[in-house]
Design a protein around this motif. Structure first.
Motif, PDB file in Angstrom:
ATOM      1  N   LEU A 173     -15.962-115.482 -88.996  1.00 18.45           N
ATOM      2  CA  LEU A 173     -15.631-115.722 -87.592  1.00 18.45           C
ATOM      3  C   LEU A 173     -15.072-117.128 -87.445  1.00 18.45           C
ATOM      4  O   LEU A 173     -15.619-118.082 -87.991  1.00 18.45           O
ATOM      5  N   VAL A 174     -13.968-117.242 -86.742  1.00 16.13           N
ATOM      6  CA  VAL A 174     -13.460-118.569 -86.409  1.00 16.13           C
ATOM      7  C   VAL A 174     -13.952-118.890 -85.011  1.00 16.13           C
ATOM      8  O   VAL A 174     -13.730-118.113 -84.076  1.00 16.13           O
ATOM      9  N   ARG A 175     -14.644-120.008 -84.890  1.00 13.75           N
ATOM     10  CA  ARG A 175     -15.145-120.365 -83.547  1.00 13.75           C
ATOM     11  C   ARG A 175     -14.016-120.949 -82.694  1.00 13.75           C
ATOM     12  O   ARG A 175     -12.998-121.410 -83.217  1.00 13.75           O
ATOM     13  N   GLY A 176     -14.247-120.954 -81.385  1.00 12.02           N
ATOM     14  CA  GLY A 176     -13.236-121.461 -80.459  1.00 12.02           C
ATOM     15  C   GLY A 176     -12.838-122.886 -80.794  1.00 12.02           C
ATOM     16  O   GLY A 176     -11.652-123.233 -80.840  1.00 12.02           O
ATOM     17  N   SER A 177     -13.850-123.731 -81.056  1.00 12.51           N
ATOM     18  CA  SER A 177     -13.546-125.131 -81.333  1.00 12.51           C
ATOM     19  C   SER A 177     -12.754-125.258 -82.638  1.00 12.51           C
ATOM     20  O   SER A 177     -11.871-126.112 -82.767  1.00 12.51           O
ATOM     21  N   GLN A 178     -13.070-124.375 -83.603  1.00 17.22           N
ATOM     22  CA  GLN A 178     -12.352-124.448 -84.889  1.00 17.22           C
ATOM     23  C   GLN A 178     -10.895-124.027 -84.715  1.00 17.22           C
ATOM     24  O   GLN A 178      -9.981-124.675 -85.230  1.00 17.22           O
ATOM     25  N   LEU A 179     -10.703-122.940 -83.982  1.00 22.05           N
ATOM     26  CA  LEU A 179      -9.325-122.482 -83.790  1.00 22.05           C
ATOM     27  C   LEU A 179      -8.541-123.520 -82.981  1.00 22.05           C
ATOM     28  O   LEU A 179      -7.372-123.798 -83.264  1.00 22.05           O
ATOM     29  N   ALA A 180      -9.223-124.119 -82.005  1.00 22.84           N
ATOM     30  CA  ALA A 180      -8.554-125.148 -81.199  1.00 22.84           C
ATOM     31  C   ALA A 180      -8.119-126.299 -82.104  1.00 22.84           C
ATOM     32  O   ALA A 180      -7.009-126.837 -81.977  1.00 22.84           O
ATOM     33  N   ARG A 181      -9.000-126.671 -83.046  1.00 23.12           N
ATOM     34  CA  ARG A 181      -8.650-127.785 -83.948  1.00 23.12           C
ATOM     35  C   ARG A 181      -7.467-127.391 -84.839  1.00 23.12           C
ATOM     36  O   ARG A 181      -6.536-128.153 -85.040  1.00 23.12           O
ATOM     37  N   LEU A 182      -7.520-126.158 -85.354  1.00 24.80           N
ATOM     38  CA  LEU A 182      -6.414-125.691 -86.197  1.00 24.80           C
ATOM     39  C   LEU A 182      -5.101-125.653 -85.414  1.00 24.80           C
ATOM     40  O   LEU A 182      -4.040-125.995 -85.935  1.00 24.80           O
ATOM     41  N   LEU A 183      -5.202-125.240 -84.165  1.00 29.92           N
ATOM     42  CA  LEU A 183      -3.984-125.121 -83.353  1.00 29.92           C
ATOM     43  C   LEU A 183      -3.394-126.484 -83.028  1.00 29.92           C
ATOM     44  O   LEU A 183      -2.193-126.613 -82.809  1.00 29.92           O
ATOM     45  N   GLY A 184      -4.252-127.493 -82.994  1.00 28.38           N
ATOM     46  CA  GLY A 184      -3.778-128.869 -82.774  1.00 28.38           C
ATOM     47  C   GLY A 184      -2.946-128.971 -81.511  1.00 28.38           C
ATOM     48  O   GLY A 184      -3.344-128.509 -80.447  1.00 28.38           O
ATOM     49  N   VAL A 220     -10.030-112.484 -90.446  1.00 26.18           N
ATOM     50  CA  VAL A 220     -11.101-113.254 -89.796  1.00 26.18           C
ATOM     51  C   VAL A 220     -11.169-112.857 -88.321  1.00 26.18           C
ATOM     52  O   VAL A 220     -10.161-112.462 -87.722  1.00 26.18           O
ATOM     53  N   ARG A 221     -12.353-112.961 -87.770  1.00 25.03           N
ATOM     54  CA  ARG A 221     -12.538-112.599 -86.369  1.00 25.03           C
ATOM     55  C   ARG A 221     -12.184-113.801 -85.509  1.00 25.03           C
ATOM     56  O   ARG A 221     -12.682-114.910 -85.728  1.00 25.03           O
ATOM     57  N   LEU A 222     -11.329-113.601 -84.548  1.00 23.35           N
ATOM     58  CA  LEU A 222     -10.968-114.695 -83.646  1.00 23.35           C
ATOM     59  C   LEU A 222     -12.024-114.819 -82.551  1.00 23.35           C
ATOM     60  O   LEU A 222     -12.741-113.864 -82.248  1.00 23.35           O
ATOM     61  N   PRO A 223     -12.136-115.996 -81.956  1.00 24.50           N
ATOM     62  CA  PRO A 223     -13.148-116.184 -80.908  1.00 24.50           C
ATOM     63  C   PRO A 223     -12.881-115.282 -79.702  1.00 24.50           C
ATOM     64  O   PRO A 223     -11.743-114.868 -79.469  1.00 24.50           O
ATOM     65  N   ALA A 252     -12.305-123.785 -75.109  1.00 28.57           N
ATOM     66  CA  ALA A 252     -12.006-124.773 -76.154  1.00 28.57           C
ATOM     67  C   ALA A 252     -10.609-125.371 -75.977  1.00 28.57           C
ATOM     68  O   ALA A 252     -10.383-126.538 -76.278  1.00 28.57           O
ATOM     69  N   LEU A 253      -9.677-124.556 -75.496  1.00 27.87           N
ATOM     70  CA  LEU A 253      -8.296-125.041 -75.355  1.00 27.87           C
ATOM     71  C   LEU A 253      -8.012-125.630 -73.973  1.00 27.87           C
ATOM     72  O   LEU A 253      -6.922-126.153 -73.731  1.00 27.87           O
ATOM     73  N   LYS A 254      -9.002-125.462 -73.077  1.00 31.15           N
ATOM     74  CA  LYS A 254      -8.839-125.921 -71.694  1.00 31.15           C
ATOM     75  C   LYS A 254      -7.613-125.258 -71.046  1.00 31.15           C
ATOM     76  O   LYS A 254      -6.757-125.924 -70.447  1.00 31.15           O
ATOM     77  N   VAL A 255      -7.521-123.940 -71.225  1.00 27.03           N
ATOM     78  CA  VAL A 255      -6.476-123.157 -70.552  1.00 27.03           C
ATOM     79  C   VAL A 255      -7.176-122.013 -69.833  1.00 27.03           C
ATOM     80  O   VAL A 255      -8.373-121.779 -70.026  1.00 27.03           O
ATOM     81  N   SER A 256      -6.422-121.291 -69.007  1.00 24.78           N
ATOM     82  CA  SER A 256      -7.041-120.191 -68.263  1.00 24.78           C
ATOM     83  C   SER A 256      -7.299-119.019 -69.215  1.00 24.78           C
ATOM     84  O   SER A 256      -6.612-118.863 -70.237  1.00 24.78           O
ATOM     85  N   ARG A 257      -8.273-118.201 -68.833  1.00 28.67           N
ATOM     86  CA  ARG A 257      -8.567-117.040 -69.668  1.00 28.67           C
ATOM     87  C   ARG A 257      -7.377-116.080 -69.697  1.00 28.67           C
ATOM     88  O   ARG A 257      -7.131-115.412 -70.706  1.00 28.67           O
ATOM     89  N   THR A 258      -6.637-116.044 -68.577  1.00 29.27           N
ATOM     90  CA  THR A 258      -5.460-115.157 -68.522  1.00 29.27           C
ATOM     91  C   THR A 258      -4.461-115.525 -69.626  1.00 29.27           C
ATOM     92  O   THR A 258      -3.823-114.654 -70.222  1.00 29.27           O
ATOM     93  N   THR A 259      -4.325-116.808 -69.872  1.00 31.76           N
ATOM     94  CA  THR A 259      -3.387-117.250 -70.919  1.00 31.76           C
ATOM     95  C   THR A 259      -3.809-116.696 -72.273  1.00 31.76           C
ATOM     96  O   THR A 259      -2.997-116.161 -73.037  1.00 31.76           O
ATOM     97  N   VAL A 260      -5.109-116.803 -72.570  1.00 30.50           N
ATOM     98  CA  VAL A 260      -5.585-116.324 -73.874  1.00 30.50           C
ATOM     99  C   VAL A 260      -5.466-114.800 -73.938  1.00 30.50           C
ATOM    100  O   VAL A 260      -5.046-114.235 -74.965  1.00 30.50           O
TER     101      VAL A 260
END
Ligand SMILES: Cc1ncc(COP(=O)(O)O)c(C=O)c1O
Length: 485
Positions: free
Chosen positions: A4-15, A49-52, A60-68
């Motif tokens: 599982l990739v956690r939200g904070s981890q994916l956010a860090r990877l996304l930079g 891998v399972r995404l958050p 984690a990305l500080k965006v709206s849920r609609t965006t994700v």
């Protein structure tokens, strides 16, 4: 088990996914989906891998849920995500893609691709006669069952002899033949690294070593190499070992992949002493030890300084001879080799006898083959370096004194973007972040000089055109990439 990739981890990877080149015109959800595809494309986000959950990633990305939600929908539509209600979403690949020799997933119509993703030479002329001679030898083995968990004696003796000639007295009992260096590393890790144990690696380093470490669920710590300087910073490296006391350190002292650096004798001695004092085992990957160029004098093997059986050497035939042979080895203490052999029985039993016989014949002609390889590589390296200086003068690099790769510092953090653009003009690249663990190295690119000079020069000229376009293009960058990893 799926990781599982956690939200904070994916956010860090996304930079800085929202501020990447070409971003201005695309909506947030498309940029986010494109950035996830980009991570898949350069191997930083693995398949399966399972995404958050959407809400977690939105926070984690500080965006709206609609965006994700819209980004995940886009990824599902392009075949990069599979979801099951109540169970989550996994990274996948669109249909019709396959694994190429570089380890990247690529479209089928890539026959004209200049592949700079793979740092390995075509087979030498001596391969075929060696294979024929090996077939002649095979009857000597046909009366037995053919299982030799540590390898056939004549090959182990030939490998031991090579170590002895390099100044490291070695007997056949200290050698285990494996199916390539990667296999050697995997077996050693199985024996020495329990899940969760700390392992120190160089950054950048060989990506498939990182994959092997991830498979063993090691906790990876890095020592950053100075790309254009001396490589290892002795104080930082020794401090990292002392402070973190890793279970194991994986180092490539000879013409390090990808930087090409050669570790000096003095540092080898200090690393071995510090590792011993810290309870750390050293795995020394000697894949490129035969490939000194320009008559560069070689320091003694790292294991020469080992008085406590702390150093395990791994190496193989792939770089000086041919990767398709799949012959590598481990050099360690005889008891360690016995333990490896016991473990191997539960993995793949033994290496093919015929392939080992081919290796025996090649090693018997090592002088001639390796000398020709060195000359070929030096000429190809020089052609590559001249083409880079001419076409892309703002890129910087130190000319490697051996090995098969040149590590260039680009004129911006554009490595992944360049790799994606290069696919469109028929050049496959392994972008910088593939060689690290934390999504950095975007300013770097590895150039293998294993292809013929004309192809290297052509690749550089295509890259120069693409580099020019990257700055000027008005079209969005968030289109489907051609490489998936
Ligand atoms: C440092 C390093 N180790 C191991 C390998 C894998 O070698 P093999 O083909 O022998 O498994 C490579 C191949 O690129 C490499 O560069």
């Amino acid at each position: 088990m799926t990781s599982l990739v956690r939200g904070s981890q994916l956010a860090r990877l996304l930079g800085h996914w929202h501020a990447l080149p070409g971003r201005r015109r695309s909506p947030d959800y498309a940029a986010l989906a494109g950035a996830v595809r980009g991570l898949l494309a350069d191997g930083r986000l693995p398949l399966g891998v399972r995404l958050p959950a959407e809400r977690e990633l939105a926070e984690a990305l500080k965006v709206s849920r609609t965006t994700v939600t819209a980004a995940y929908r886009g990824l599902r539509e392009s075949g990069h995500l599979t979801s099951r209600r109540g169970a989550g979403s996994w990274t996948t690949l669109p249909r019709g893609h396959r694994v190429a020799s570089s380890g990247l997933w690529t479209p089928l119509d890539d026959m004209d691709m200049i592949d700079l993703g793979c740092a390995a030479l075509a087979a030498p002329a001596e391969l075929l006669p060696s294979a024929r001679a090996a077939a002649e030898d095979l009857p000597r083995y046909l009366d037995g069952a053919g299982y030799h968990p540590t390898g056939i004696v004549e090959l182990r003796e030939a490998i031991a002899q090579e170590y002895t000639e390099r100044g490291l007295t070695t007997s056949a009992e200290q050698i285990m033949v494996t199916n390539g260096t990667q296999h050697a590393l995997d077996l050693v890790l199985r024996l020495t690294v329990p899940a969760g144990a700390g392992v120190l690696v160089e950054s950048p380093t060989y990506p498939n070593a990182l994959a092997a470490l991830s498979a063993r669920r090691a906790r990876i710590a890095t020592h950053g190499l100075d790309a254009l300087g001396a490589g290892w910073d002795a104080d930082l490296l020794l401090d990292a070992i002392r402070q973190t006391r890793p279970r194991l350190a994986y180092l490539i002292p000879e013409f390090q992949n990808p930087t090409g650096h050669l570790m000096p004798a003095e540092l080898r001695e200090r690393v071995v002493a510090t590792a011993h004092a810290s309870g750390t085992d050293l795995v020394v990957d000697e894949s490129f030890v035969d490939l000194a160029l320009d008559g560069t004098p070689m320091p003694p093997p790292t294991a020469v300084f080992d008085r406590h059986s702390r150093v395990v050497c791994i190496g193989g035939m792939s770089k000086p001879y041919w990767g398709g042979l799949r012959v590598g080895w481990v050099r360690a203490s005889a008891p360690f080799v016995q333990r490896l052999a016991a473990l191997r029985v539960g993995v793949d039993m033994a290496s093919p006898v015929l392939d080992q016989l081919v290796a025996v014949h090649l090693l018997a002609r090592a002088d001639v083959i390796v000398r020709a390889r060195q000359a070929q590589l030096a000429a190809q390296r020089d052609a590559l370096a001249a083409a880079l200086r001419e076409a892309l003068p703002e890129w910087r690099f130190t000319l490697p004194r051996g090995g098969v790769t040149l590590w260039a510092e680009l004129d911006g953090p554009i490595s992944s973007a360049l790799a994606r653009a290069a696919e469109e003009v028929g050049v496959r690249l392994a972008p910088g972040p593939r060689f690290g663990v934390d999504g950095t190295l975007e300013r770097f690119l590895r150039f293998p000089f294993t292809l013929p000079a004309a192809e290297l020069v052509e690749a550089v000229s295509r890259l120069a055109a693409v580099r020019y376009d990257l700055d000027r293009t008005s079209r969005p960058q968030w289109k489907e990439p051609a490489v998936f990893a």
